[in-house]
Design an enzyme around this catalytic site. Sequence first.
Site, mmCIF file in Angstrom:
data_model
loop_
_atom_site.group_PDB
_atom_site.id
_atom_site.type_symbol
_atom_site.label_atom_id
_atom_site.label_comp_id
_atom_site.label_asym_id
_atom_site.label_seq_id
_atom_site.Cartn_x
_atom_site.Cartn_y
_atom_site.Cartn_z
ATOM 1 N N SER A 220 0.854 -1.186 0.000
ATOM 2 C CA SER A 220 0.000 0.000 0.000
ATOM 3 C C SER A 220 0.888 1.233 0.000
ATOM 4 O O SER A 220 2.116 1.137 0.003
ATOM 5 C CB SER A 220 -0.886 0.005 1.249
ATOM 6 O OG SER A 220 -0.091 0.325 2.371
ATOM 7 N N LYS A 221 0.230 2.387 0.038
ATOM 8 C CA LYS A 221 0.963 3.657 -0.015
ATOM 9 C C LYS A 221 2.023 3.767 1.085
ATOM 10 O O LYS A 221 3.024 4.449 0.928
ATOM 11 C CB LYS A 221 -0.017 4.826 0.124
ATOM 12 C CG LYS A 221 -0.950 4.941 -1.065
ATOM 13 C CD LYS A 221 -0.975 6.372 -1.606
ATOM 14 C CE LYS A 221 -1.633 6.445 -2.971
ATOM 15 N NZ LYS A 221 -3.080 6.194 -2.915
ATOM 16 N N ARG A 222 1.761 3.083 2.197
ATOM 17 C CA ARG A 222 2.741 3.126 3.293
ATOM 18 C C ARG A 222 4.116 2.665 2.828
ATOM 19 O O ARG A 222 5.128 3.045 3.387
ATOM 20 C CB ARG A 222 2.301 2.205 4.440
ATOM 21 C CG ARG A 222 1.278 2.795 5.369
ATOM 22 C CD ARG A 222 0.905 1.783 6.434
ATOM 23 N NE ARG A 222 0.349 0.561 5.841
ATOM 24 C CZ ARG A 222 0.888 -0.629 5.955
ATOM 25 N NH1 ARG A 222 1.990 -0.806 6.643
ATOM 26 N NH2 ARG A 222 0.316 -1.680 5.389
#
Length: 477
Positions: free
Chosen positions: A242-244
């Site tokens: 994910s964006k993390r």
Amino acid sequence: MSEVRVRFAPSPTGYLHIGGARTAIFNYLYARHHNGKFILRIEDTDIERSSKEYTRAILRSMQWLGLDWDEGPYFQSQRFDIYNKYLKKLLENKTGYRCWCSPEELSDFKNSLREKKLKFKKKYIEETNLHWLSERENIYPVVIVETPLEGTITYKDIVKGNITFSAKDLNDFIIWRSNDTPIYNFVVVVDDSDMGITHVIRGDDHISNTPKQIIIYNALKLELPYFAHIPMILGPDKKRLSKRHGATSVEAYKQQGYLPEALFNYLVRLGWSYGDQEIFSKDELVGKFDLDNVGKSAAIFNPEKLLWLNAEYIKSSHHARLFDEIIDRIPEEERSKLRSDSNFFKLIGLVKIRSRTLRELYENLKFYFEPYPNEYDSKGVRKFFSKKTLYEALRALYKKLDVMIHFNEENLENAFNEIATEYNVKLRDLAQSVRLAITGKTVSPGIFEIIELLGKLRTMRKLQYAIQWIEKHITFE
Ligand code: GLU
């Protein structure tokens, strides 16, 4: 076997992310390997969350990756007539039923069933005497597919093997919203069948949808395709990517200076392997790719490996190709001059072996056309611009070069050596202060090589600027 027909079916509710791109690549390669067709279908029935801008961005990313499709893009939003036709069939054969219930009522009801450890089934609507199954005023009905109360649904997944679901674990599910738009699990079946899709290759987050889709296939008496569910891509911490974990859209990788074939090559290897080979040309992949070598377990995204691969691709790219790749980063007024400047192309050759991205390549090249560096590396300034003897040596070198007629490597080397001896400084340190003056950095290809490529005029201008800069900014002890 009949012709292979596969599809990539993104929902335009966001940019193309690398998980989606990998699904597209697997479908593309499977089609090419089997001389089949690769179909692009935009799943935009969720009108509120879909946008034209995302559709355009997805197409752009696919083109950039070289994923040319043979048919489509088909838009589900333009196919409601077909869906209506099949909806009618489903209602006629009673697999689908209308439910006059509001979303709130439905969700409360599902919650109450969950508390009793029951699944949502038509039977419980009837037993609870809810009167939702015939017309109610001011309520638009949804259409729900009835799932069996018992028995199993089994299919053979090409990647995962036999998969069995118990009907008692399935909820009845909505396939048509009260705003008169159809829902994924229904339209995907209608389209895959209508478009003659032979193999459904998609992320394994869709496994739980598969029994629902099989129920619809069976109810509509449609032939089942083969299913191949490919494992998710996880971040280095083993959580779903994910964006993390940093950039996840294909577009972001493009901007960061990745070559499309490097990203393509990297993504193929996430979940598919061929011995321990890492680098594959596209033709080679078309020849070798098949679903047999797709792994069953999740693949871990490794940004360092992608960077390494990108560096390899940059190293082996032609200079002219690299020029085209960085042209947008070069100031407009410089472009045509540089295009016909053979020295600039030689410099690309020297610099590409130490550039891992196109962004780095550009950063390593720009000193060639910028009059002087925008800034000097601060560590370099401390080590090479802040010593009086080095500064004096730099000035003396400037004077010596100013009267030099042939700016070639041999003459330059001699001049550097003489000045280093005369001023009692290390040749290496003198070379570093010149490198900093010319490129703003402390690493670059060989200093004599780059001076020769730059030519006298530009070299002298940068040296003069650096000398003035030192005089203005440095106070010697
Ligand atoms: N539109 C779905 C998605 O983006 C496609 C799923 C499928 O391939 O069936 O996840």
